[in-house]
Scaffold this active site. Structure first.
Site, mmCIF file in Angstrom:
data_model
loop_
_atom_site.group_PDB
_atom_site.id
_atom_site.type_symbol
_atom_site.label_atom_id
_atom_site.label_comp_id
_atom_site.label_asym_id
_atom_site.label_seq_id
_atom_site.Cartn_x
_atom_site.Cartn_y
_atom_site.Cartn_z
ATOM 1 N N TYR A 105 -4.068 -2.047 -10.436
ATOM 2 C CA TYR A 105 -3.644 -2.044 -8.785
ATOM 3 C C TYR A 105 -2.325 -2.834 -8.345
ATOM 4 O O TYR A 105 -1.779 -2.874 -7.058
ATOM 5 C CB TYR A 105 -4.702 -2.290 -8.611
ATOM 6 N N SER A 131 0.762 -1.490 -0.335
ATOM 7 C CA SER A 131 -0.356 0.463 0.098
ATOM 8 C C SER A 131 0.754 1.438 -0.624
ATOM 9 O O SER A 131 0.287 1.955 -0.129
ATOM 10 C CB SER A 131 -0.765 0.458 1.101
HETATM 11 N N1 GLU Z 1 -2.385 -5.376 -1.501
HETATM 12 C C1 GLU Z 1 -2.878 -5.422 -0.787
HETATM 13 C C2 GLU Z 1 -4.087 -5.420 -0.812
HETATM 14 O O1 GLU Z 1 -4.788 -4.973 -1.879
HETATM 15 C C3 GLU Z 1 -2.188 -4.134 -0.330
HETATM 16 C C4 GLU Z 1 -2.644 -4.273 1.357
HETATM 17 C C5 GLU Z 1 -2.204 -3.053 2.091
HETATM 18 O O2 GLU Z 1 -0.703 -2.625 1.622
HETATM 19 O O3 GLU Z 1 -2.812 -2.035 2.593
HETATM 20 O O4 GLU Z 1 -4.694 -6.182 -0.539
#
Ligand code: GLU
Length: 306
Positions: free
Chosen positions: A189, A66
């Site tokens: 994403y 994130s």
């Molecule tokens: N790729 C993770 C998700 O989408 C990121 C979550 C994060 O680091 O907060 O759940």
């Protein structure tokens, strides 16, 4: 007073390293992340003037997860200006980062750009403006002046288990709040989350946030405007650490953005950017030792925005 940052970071690393992996748990809902050994600790900083200091595993690349959201937000603000806020709010969510409930109440408009729904909406906006995954990598490489890559295994692992993210994206699509194909948006994403960088690279890359938007490398113009840099810092403070933003303001007092890979980027506006990494997470999803280390850093240097 001049602070000997190298000595400060070494002291913190000496205190934290023996504790690495003893408390908290490595994120396991993304299989490729669950395999990362918990016993890592590293931290690095870069001052506004370009002085760097680092200790522990500061050069070991990890999945930024994130933390990528602060860079895609920067890109989207640059591309769209205030129009961005038509589809994304700016309030702390008070709900888990991947919650579906709030999105239903609020008709598909995510509370802020740092919860998953908000970052997915930003990925959609960026795709709509012709941004590509390759350009995102190019930005990250340019910011830290070193080649940066995606971790293909992590991206694939997220794509094959990202049921909630698919649900969030489909939900927004059903409210007419995503323009692009859900699979394309999530591909962007998942890849942004799967970028691999070290603490030192992230401390460098985020440098524009302590330089009023100016590129971390002198002579390369601005990454974003001073006004946008200030606003990104404000969002990091209020929304950057999942449900712990209030606690972080209270005990650390710096704008931070964390990721489930165990990294946290923190900004001391006008002075420096700092990145800490330790994979085991606390109950709110922030790096357990990362939070402790930032607390020690703020206490021992007196650097805080308050
Ligand atoms: N790729 C993770 C998700 O989408 C990121 C979550 C994060 O680091 O907060 O759940």
């Amino acid at each position: 007073m001049t602070i000997d940052f190298q000595a400060v970071l070494e002291r913190i690393a000496a205190e934290m390293t023996p504790l690495a992996g003893r408390s908290g748990t490595v994120a396991s809902y993304i299989p490729a992340l669950a395999r990362v050994p918990a016993a890592h600790f590293g931290l690095a900083l870069r001052t506004r003037e370009g002085l760097e200091a680092s200790a522990g595993d500061a050069n070991v690349p990890f999945s930024i997860q994130s933390i990528s959201k602060l860079f895609t937000l920067t890109l989207a603000m640059r591309r769209m200006g205030d129009d961005l806020w038509e589809r994304i709010g700016r309030e702390p969510s008070g709900n888990p980062f991947n919650s579906l409930v709030q999105l239903e109440y609020e008709q598909g408009k995510p509370r802020n750009p740092f919860i998953n729904a908000g970052a997915i909406a930003i990925a959609d906006r960026l795709l709509g403006h012709g941004e590509t995954k390759a350009e995102l990598l190019q930005l990250m490489s340019d910011l830290c002046d070193e080649p940066i890559e995606f971790d293909a295994e992590v991206a694939a692992s997220e794509a094959s288990t990202g049921y909630r993210n698919f649900a969030l994206a489909n939900f927004m699509k059903s409210f007419g709040k995503l323009d692009n194909d859900v699979d394309d948006v999530l591909d962007f994403y998942f890849h942004q989350c799967a970028i691999r960088m070290s603490c030192l690279q992230l401390a460098r890359a985020a440098g524009f946030l302590c330089r009023d938007g100016a590129h971390p490398q002198d002579g390369r113009g601005e990454v974003t405007s001073e006004r946008h840099a200030r606003r990104i810092n404000a969002l990091m403070l209020t929304c950057g650490t999942y449900d712990a933003a209030g606690d972080v303001a209270f005990s650390i007092g710096l704008p931070c953005k964390s990721g489930v890979g165990g990294g946290i980027v923190a900004v001391v506006p006008d002075q420096l950017t700092l990145c800490v990494w330790s994979p085991a997470l606390d109950a709110s999803g922030n790096s357990y030792l990362g939070m402790l280390a930032l607390e020690r850093f703020a206490a021992s240097t007196g650097l805080s925005i308050f």
